[in-house]
Design a protein around this motif. Sequence first.
Motif, PDB file in Angstrom:
ATOM      1  N   TYR A  53      -0.251  14.391  28.229  1.00 48.76           N
ATOM      2  CA  TYR A  53       0.221  13.958  29.556  1.00 48.76           C
ATOM      3  C   TYR A  53      -0.538  14.721  30.642  1.00 48.76           C
ATOM      4  N   GLU A  54      -0.689  16.015  30.410  1.00 47.18           N
ATOM      5  CA  GLU A  54      -1.386  16.867  31.372  1.00 47.18           C
ATOM      6  C   GLU A  54      -2.835  16.428  31.552  1.00 47.18           C
ATOM      7  N   GLN A  55      -3.453  16.005  30.428  1.00 46.74           N
ATOM      8  CA  GLN A  55      -4.859  15.594  30.475  1.00 46.74           C
ATOM      9  C   GLN A  55      -5.038  14.165  30.955  1.00 46.74           C
ATOM     10  N   TYR A  59       0.933   8.690  29.615  1.00 45.93           N
ATOM     11  CA  TYR A  59       1.687   8.512  30.840  1.00 45.93           C
ATOM     12  C   TYR A  59       3.172   8.612  30.502  1.00 45.93           C
ATOM     13  N   ILE A  60       4.028   8.439  31.492  1.00 42.57           N
ATOM     14  CA  ILE A  60       5.462   8.624  31.257  1.00 42.57           C
ATOM     15  C   ILE A  60       6.011   7.725  30.133  1.00 42.57           C
ATOM     16  N   PRO A  61       5.625   6.450  30.057  1.00 42.76           N
ATOM     17  CA  PRO A  61       6.166   5.635  28.953  1.00 42.76           C
ATOM     18  C   PRO A  61       5.862   6.224  27.573  1.00 42.76           C
ATOM     19  N   GLU A  62       4.647   6.746  27.386  1.00 45.03           N
ATOM     20  CA  GLU A  62       4.284   7.343  26.090  1.00 45.03           C
ATOM     21  C   GLU A  62       5.143   8.585  25.833  1.00 45.03           C
ATOM     22  N   MET A  63       5.329   9.374  26.906  1.00 44.47           N
ATOM     23  CA  MET A  63       6.123  10.599  26.791  1.00 44.47           C
ATOM     24  C   MET A  63       7.553  10.224  26.382  1.00 44.47           C
ATOM     25  N   LEU A  64       8.032   9.149  26.987  1.00 44.17           N
ATOM     26  CA  LEU A  64       9.408   8.717  26.732  1.00 44.17           C
ATOM     27  C   LEU A  64       9.593   8.192  25.304  1.00 44.17           C
ATOM     28  N   LYS A  98      20.673  20.446  37.402  1.00 41.34           N
ATOM     29  CA  LYS A  98      20.640  19.304  38.320  1.00 41.34           C
ATOM     30  C   LYS A  98      19.203  18.895  38.660  1.00 41.34           C
ATOM     31  N   GLY A  99      18.952  17.605  38.630  1.00 45.94           N
ATOM     32  CA  GLY A  99      17.626  17.083  38.950  1.00 45.94           C
ATOM     33  C   GLY A  99      16.720  16.950  37.738  1.00 45.94           C
ATOM     34  N   ASP A 100      17.186  17.473  36.620  1.00 43.20           N
ATOM     35  CA  ASP A 100      16.351  17.523  35.412  1.00 43.20           C
ATOM     36  C   ASP A 100      16.937  16.639  34.310  1.00 43.20           C
ATOM     37  N   HIS A 102      15.402  16.263  31.165  1.00 43.12           N
ATOM     38  CA  HIS A 102      14.937  16.640  29.824  1.00 43.12           C
ATOM     39  C   HIS A 102      16.111  17.160  28.998  1.00 43.12           C
ATOM     40  N   ASP A 103      16.284  16.599  27.804  1.00 40.92           N
ATOM     41  CA  ASP A 103      17.447  17.087  27.047  1.00 40.92           C
ATOM     42  C   ASP A 103      17.195  17.409  25.576  1.00 40.92           C
ATOM     43  N   ILE A 104      15.952  17.313  25.132  1.00 43.42           N
ATOM     44  CA  ILE A 104      15.702  17.554  23.705  1.00 43.42           C
ATOM     45  C   ILE A 104      15.982  19.021  23.335  1.00 43.42           C
ATOM     46  N   ALA A 145      25.466  27.800  29.118  1.00 42.26           N
ATOM     47  CA  ALA A 145      24.057  27.708  28.728  1.00 42.26           C
ATOM     48  C   ALA A 145      23.377  26.635  29.571  1.00 42.26           C
ATOM     49  N   ILE A 146      22.309  27.036  30.252  1.00 45.00           N
ATOM     50  CA  ILE A 146      21.612  26.079  31.131  1.00 45.00           C
ATOM     51  C   ILE A 146      20.162  25.925  30.689  1.00 45.00           C
ATOM     52  N   SER A 147      19.733  24.672  30.653  1.00 46.80           N
ATOM     53  CA  SER A 147      18.356  24.364  30.280  1.00 46.80           C
ATOM     54  C   SER A 147      17.625  23.767  31.477  1.00 46.80           C
ATOM     55  N   VAL A 175      26.059  34.035  30.870  1.00 42.02           N
ATOM     56  CA  VAL A 175      25.171  32.924  31.195  1.00 42.02           C
ATOM     57  C   VAL A 175      23.847  33.109  30.457  1.00 42.02           C
ATOM     58  N   ILE A 176      23.485  32.102  29.659  1.00 45.64           N
ATOM     59  CA  ILE A 176      22.164  32.151  29.021  1.00 45.64           C
ATOM     60  C   ILE A 176      21.339  30.959  29.511  1.00 45.64           C
ATOM     61  N   ILE A 177      20.044  31.211  29.638  1.00 40.09           N
ATOM     62  CA  ILE A 177      19.173  30.144  30.133  1.00 40.09           C
ATOM     63  C   ILE A 177      17.958  29.980  29.219  1.00 40.09           C
ATOM     64  N   GLY A 178      17.336  28.817  29.305  1.00 42.30           N
ATOM     65  CA  GLY A 178      16.139  28.570  28.516  1.00 42.30           C
ATOM     66  C   GLY A 178      15.462  27.285  28.927  1.00 42.30           C
ATOM     67  N   GLY A 179      14.320  27.030  28.325  1.00 43.48           N
ATOM     68  CA  GLY A 179      13.507  25.869  28.680  1.00 43.48           C
ATOM     69  C   GLY A 179      12.075  26.354  28.830  1.00 43.48           C
ATOM     70  N   ALA A 180      11.124  25.428  28.697  1.00 44.64           N
ATOM     71  CA  ALA A 180       9.714  25.813  28.669  1.00 44.64           C
ATOM     72  C   ALA A 180       9.252  26.746  29.803  1.00 44.64           C
ATOM     73  N   PRO A 181       9.663  26.526  31.063  1.00 39.63           N
ATOM     74  CA  PRO A 181       9.115  27.410  32.105  1.00 39.63           C
ATOM     75  C   PRO A 181       9.866  28.742  32.266  1.00 39.63           C
ATOM     76  N   ALA A 196      16.578  32.950  25.670  1.00 37.25           N
ATOM     77  CA  ALA A 196      15.970  32.839  24.343  1.00 37.25           C
ATOM     78  C   ALA A 196      14.861  31.812  24.418  1.00 37.25           C
ATOM     79  N   ALA A 197      13.755  32.113  23.764  1.00 37.83           N
ATOM     80  CA  ALA A 197      12.590  31.226  23.813  1.00 37.83           C
ATOM     81  C   ALA A 197      12.790  29.975  22.978  1.00 37.83           C
ATOM     82  N   ASP A 198      13.643  30.060  21.973  1.00 38.61           N
ATOM     83  CA  ASP A 198      13.910  28.842  21.226  1.00 38.61           C
ATOM     84  C   ASP A 198      15.356  28.739  20.764  1.00 38.61           C
ATOM     85  N   ALA A 199      15.715  27.513  20.430  1.00 40.45           N
ATOM     86  CA  ALA A 199      17.111  27.199  20.117  1.00 40.45           C
ATOM     87  C   ALA A 199      17.657  28.008  18.944  1.00 40.45           C
ATOM     88  N   SER A 200      16.814  28.257  17.972  1.00 38.71           N
ATOM     89  CA  SER A 200      17.322  28.945  16.789  1.00 38.71           C
ATOM     90  C   SER A 200      17.752  30.377  17.096  1.00 38.71           C
TER      91      SER A 200
HETATM   92  C1  B12 Z   1       9.501  14.542  26.628  1.00 37.34           C
HETATM   93  C2  B12 Z   1       9.176  14.900  28.055  1.00 37.34           C
HETATM   94  C3  B12 Z   1       9.713  14.084  29.064  1.00 37.34           C
HETATM   95  C4  B12 Z   1      10.712  12.954  28.786  1.00 37.34           C
HETATM   96  C5  B12 Z   1      12.112  13.598  28.574  1.00 37.34           C
HETATM   97  C6  B12 Z   1      12.991  12.832  27.608  1.00 37.34           C
HETATM   98  C7  B12 Z   1      14.198  13.619  27.185  1.00 37.34           C
HETATM   99  N1  B12 Z   1      15.207  12.902  26.775  1.00 37.34           N
HETATM  100  O1  B12 Z   1      14.240  14.843  27.201  1.00 37.34           O
HETATM  101  C8  B12 Z   1      10.603  12.110  30.107  1.00 37.34           C
HETATM  102  C9  B12 Z   1       9.566  11.029  29.910  1.00 37.34           C
HETATM  103  C10 B12 Z   1      11.897  11.471  30.598  1.00 37.34           C
HETATM  104  C11 B12 Z   1      10.029  13.141  31.069  1.00 37.34           C
HETATM  105  C12 B12 Z   1      10.101  12.997  32.443  1.00 37.34           C
HETATM  106  C13 B12 Z   1       9.480  13.857  33.348  1.00 37.34           C
HETATM  107  N2  B12 Z   1       8.679  14.915  33.032  1.00 37.34           N
HETATM  108 CO1  B12 Z   1       8.539  15.651  31.233  1.00 37.34          CO
HETATM  109  N3  B12 Z   1       8.019  16.349  29.574  1.00 37.34           N
HETATM  110  C14 B12 Z   1       8.344  16.035  28.353  1.00 37.34           C
HETATM  111  C15 B12 Z   1       7.569  16.941  27.364  1.00 37.34           C
HETATM  112  C16 B12 Z   1       6.378  16.162  26.848  1.00 37.34           C
HETATM  113  C17 B12 Z   1       8.334  17.487  26.167  1.00 37.34           C
HETATM  114  C18 B12 Z   1       9.633  18.263  26.466  1.00 37.34           C
HETATM  115  C19 B12 Z   1      10.352  18.510  25.169  1.00 37.34           C
HETATM  116  O2  B12 Z   1      11.269  17.775  24.812  1.00 37.34           O
HETATM  117  N4  B12 Z   1       9.897  19.501  24.387  1.00 37.34           N
HETATM  118  C20 B12 Z   1      10.443  19.826  23.060  1.00 37.34           C
HETATM  119  C21 B12 Z   1      11.676  20.725  23.201  1.00 37.34           C
HETATM  120  C22 B12 Z   1      12.229  21.050  21.826  1.00 37.34           C
HETATM  121  O3  B12 Z   1      11.247  21.908  23.824  1.00 37.34           O
HETATM  122  P1  B12 Z   1      12.035  22.566  25.064  1.00 37.34           P
HETATM  123  O4  B12 Z   1      12.746  21.572  25.834  1.00 37.34           O
HETATM  124  O5  B12 Z   1      11.090  23.509  25.739  1.00 37.34           O
HETATM  125  O6  B12 Z   1      13.157  23.425  24.314  1.00 37.34           O
HETATM  126  C23 B12 Z   1      12.864  24.571  23.550  1.00 37.34           C
HETATM  127  C24 B12 Z   1      12.985  25.888  24.304  1.00 37.34           C
HETATM  128  O7  B12 Z   1      12.526  25.800  25.618  1.00 37.34           O
HETATM  129  C25 B12 Z   1      14.434  26.264  24.140  1.00 37.34           C
HETATM  130  N5  B12 Z   1      15.405  25.842  25.153  1.00 37.34           N
HETATM  131  C26 B12 Z   1      15.466  24.728  25.882  1.00 37.34           C
HETATM  132  N6  B12 Z   1      16.554  24.716  26.655  1.00 37.34           N
HETATM  133  C27 B12 Z   1      17.228  25.851  26.408  1.00 37.34           C
HETATM  134  C28 B12 Z   1      18.415  26.341  26.923  1.00 37.34           C
HETATM  135  C29 B12 Z   1      18.901  27.561  26.495  1.00 37.34           C
HETATM  136  C30 B12 Z   1      20.186  28.082  27.050  1.00 37.34           C
HETATM  137  C31 B12 Z   1      18.160  28.309  25.537  1.00 37.34           C
HETATM  138  C32 B12 Z   1      18.665  29.629  25.097  1.00 37.34           C
HETATM  139  C33 B12 Z   1      16.966  27.822  25.009  1.00 37.34           C
HETATM  140  C34 B12 Z   1      16.513  26.591  25.447  1.00 37.34           C
HETATM  141  O8  B12 Z   1      14.818  25.698  22.893  1.00 37.34           O
HETATM  142  C35 B12 Z   1      13.938  24.644  22.507  1.00 37.34           C
HETATM  143  C36 B12 Z   1      13.215  24.921  21.212  1.00 37.34           C
HETATM  144  O9  B12 Z   1      13.937  25.439  20.208  1.00 37.34           O
HETATM  145  C37 B12 Z   1       7.177  18.130  28.309  1.00 37.34           C
HETATM  146  C38 B12 Z   1       5.954  18.921  27.890  1.00 37.34           C
HETATM  147  C39 B12 Z   1       6.272  20.317  27.398  1.00 37.34           C
HETATM  148  N7  B12 Z   1       5.276  20.963  26.904  1.00 37.34           N
HETATM  149  O10 B12 Z   1       7.365  20.837  27.512  1.00 37.34           O
HETATM  150  C40 B12 Z   1       7.035  17.399  29.657  1.00 37.34           C
HETATM  151  C41 B12 Z   1       7.185  18.185  30.960  1.00 37.34           C
HETATM  152  C42 B12 Z   1       8.349  19.171  30.868  1.00 37.34           C
HETATM  153  N8  B12 Z   1       7.510  17.115  31.915  1.00 37.34           N
HETATM  154  C43 B12 Z   1       6.947  17.278  33.070  1.00 37.34           C
HETATM  155  C44 B12 Z   1       7.084  16.395  34.178  1.00 37.34           C
HETATM  156  C45 B12 Z   1       6.208  16.694  35.376  1.00 37.34           C
HETATM  157  C46 B12 Z   1       7.984  15.314  34.152  1.00 37.34           C
HETATM  158  C47 B12 Z   1       8.283  14.335  35.306  1.00 37.34           C
HETATM  159  C48 B12 Z   1       8.425  14.999  36.684  1.00 37.34           C
HETATM  160  C49 B12 Z   1       7.190  13.262  35.303  1.00 37.34           C
HETATM  161  C50 B12 Z   1       7.258  12.293  36.480  1.00 37.34           C
HETATM  162  N9  B12 Z   1       6.247  12.355  37.314  1.00 37.34           N
HETATM  163  O11 B12 Z   1       8.208  11.552  36.616  1.00 37.34           O
HETATM  164  C51 B12 Z   1       9.595  13.672  34.828  1.00 37.34           C
HETATM  165  C52 B12 Z   1      10.849  14.413  35.353  1.00 37.34           C
HETATM  166  C53 B12 Z   1      12.108  13.680  35.100  1.00 37.34           C
HETATM  167  C54 B12 Z   1      13.281  14.557  35.438  1.00 37.34           C
HETATM  168  N10 B12 Z   1      13.849  14.405  36.626  1.00 37.34           N
HETATM  169  O12 B12 Z   1      13.678  15.392  34.640  1.00 37.34           O
HETATM  170  C55 B12 Z   1       6.118  18.558  33.115  1.00 37.34           C
HETATM  171  C56 B12 Z   1       6.803  19.686  33.904  1.00 37.34           C
HETATM  172  C57 B12 Z   1       5.828  20.423  34.792  1.00 37.34           C
HETATM  173  C58 B12 Z   1       6.483  21.515  35.561  1.00 37.34           C
HETATM  174  N11 B12 Z   1       5.783  22.622  35.600  1.00 37.34           N
HETATM  175  O13 B12 Z   1       7.530  21.412  36.136  1.00 37.34           O
HETATM  176  C59 B12 Z   1       5.885  18.840  31.590  1.00 37.34           C
HETATM  177  C60 B12 Z   1       5.702  20.340  31.240  1.00 37.34           C
HETATM  178  C61 B12 Z   1       4.619  18.028  31.188  1.00 37.34           C
HETATM  179  C62 B12 Z   1       3.345  18.555  31.777  1.00 37.34           C
HETATM  180  N12 B12 Z   1       2.585  19.315  31.003  1.00 37.34           N
HETATM  181  O14 B12 Z   1       3.030  18.328  32.919  1.00 37.34           O
HETATM  182  N13 B12 Z   1       9.442  14.194  30.410  1.00 37.34           N
END
Ligand code: B12
Length: 212
Positions: A53-55, A59-64, A98-100, A102-104, A145-147, A175-181, A196-200
């Motif tokens: 997606y970054e490269q 696009y968004i449909p593929e990501m979805l 709020k505003g986000d 992403h829920d995987i 817990a907030i993501s 309060v615990i937080i997480g997510g890629a950034p 925590a960096a990951d769910a496990s």
């Molecule tokens: C899939 C995806 C989507 C899907 C989401 C579907 C869904 N149901 O979740 C869709 C297509 C909807 C989407 C939309 C958008 N996305 Co998106 N998306 C992604 C993608 C490719 C993967 C995210 C993911 O699921 N990863 C896998 C899971 C397992 O990882 P994770 O969420 O990080 O969770 C792990 C840890 O972080 C941790 N964790 C997570 N949460 C929590 C919480 C706690 C409490 C704890 C302890 C741990 C923890 O545990 C997990 C692993 O064990 C990322 C790329 C990336 N590298 O992250 C972009 C990404 C996050 N998206 C991005 C963007 C820009 C968007 C959009 C703004 C695009 C647009 N122009 O519309 C929209 C925003 C929509 C919105 N309002 O939220 C950017 C964010 C850039 C930024 N710096 O903010 C990314 C990084 C892509 C990129 N490289 O540009 N996206």
Amino acid sequence: MDQSLQEIYDAILVGDETLTKEKVKAALESGMDASQMMNLSMIPAMTEVGVRYEQGDYYIPEMLISAIAMQQGLEILGPHLTESEYSSMGTVVIGTAKGDLHDIGKNLVAMMMEGAGFTVLDLGTDVSAEKFIEAVRSSGAEVVAISALLTTTMEYMKVVIDKLVETGLRDQVKVIIGGAPITESYAQEIGADGYAADASRAPKLVNALLEA
Ligand code: B12
């Protein structure tokens, strides 16, 4: 990469949910470890989706569609992922900021917490501070817990914490937080109790916080 891991990886990358489900089931039946499947194949596939997606290759449909395939695979994997090694109980209110949308990752954390013996109240995505407060009040939760996956929505985590302070609930919950950034230092900066960096790692983190 092992062939069955590669097949799952490829199926998620092309967003084929039927194939993903098939391959996950087959791998489980062949005795493949669920957390290995998640960590070596499914999460790396989503990371690659992000890179593409970054490269500009995806696009968004593929990501979805990849996200949907991932969710479908996780649904099958979920019951096999959860461990009951840590048996401390409590209620966890979880949601994506709020505003986000992403829920995987959030769903994975919820699964791990449930597997560890916690009651999980999942508020879904796009959750306001008010909704978090209401849920803490009504459930008597010990943990919030907030993501957040977006740099724009990670700031909202502080809004939730401020609201907890304002309503006098802050001392009642961890309060615990997480997510890629999110980073450890960001967690400290906004006054969260843990990161925590990951769910496990989430159940272990929560147990440590509740014991402290
Ligand atoms: C899939 C995806 C989507 C899907 C989401 C579907 C869904 N149901 O979740 C869709 C297509 C909807 C989407 C939309 C958008 N996305 Co998106 N998306 C992604 C993608 C490719 C993967 C995210 C993911 O699921 N990863 C896998 C899971 C397992 O990882 P994770 O969420 O990080 O969770 C792990 C840890 O972080 C941790 N964790 C997570 N949460 C929590 C919480 C706690 C409490 C704890 C302890 C741990 C923890 O545990 C997990 C692993 O064990 C990322 C790329 C990336 N590298 O992250 C972009 C990404 C996050 N998206 C991005 C963007 C820009 C968007 C959009 C703004 C695009 C647009 N122009 O519309 C929209 C925003 C929509 C919105 N309002 O939220 C950017 C964010 C850039 C930024 N710096 O903010 C990314 C990084 C892509 C990129 N490289 O540009 N996206």
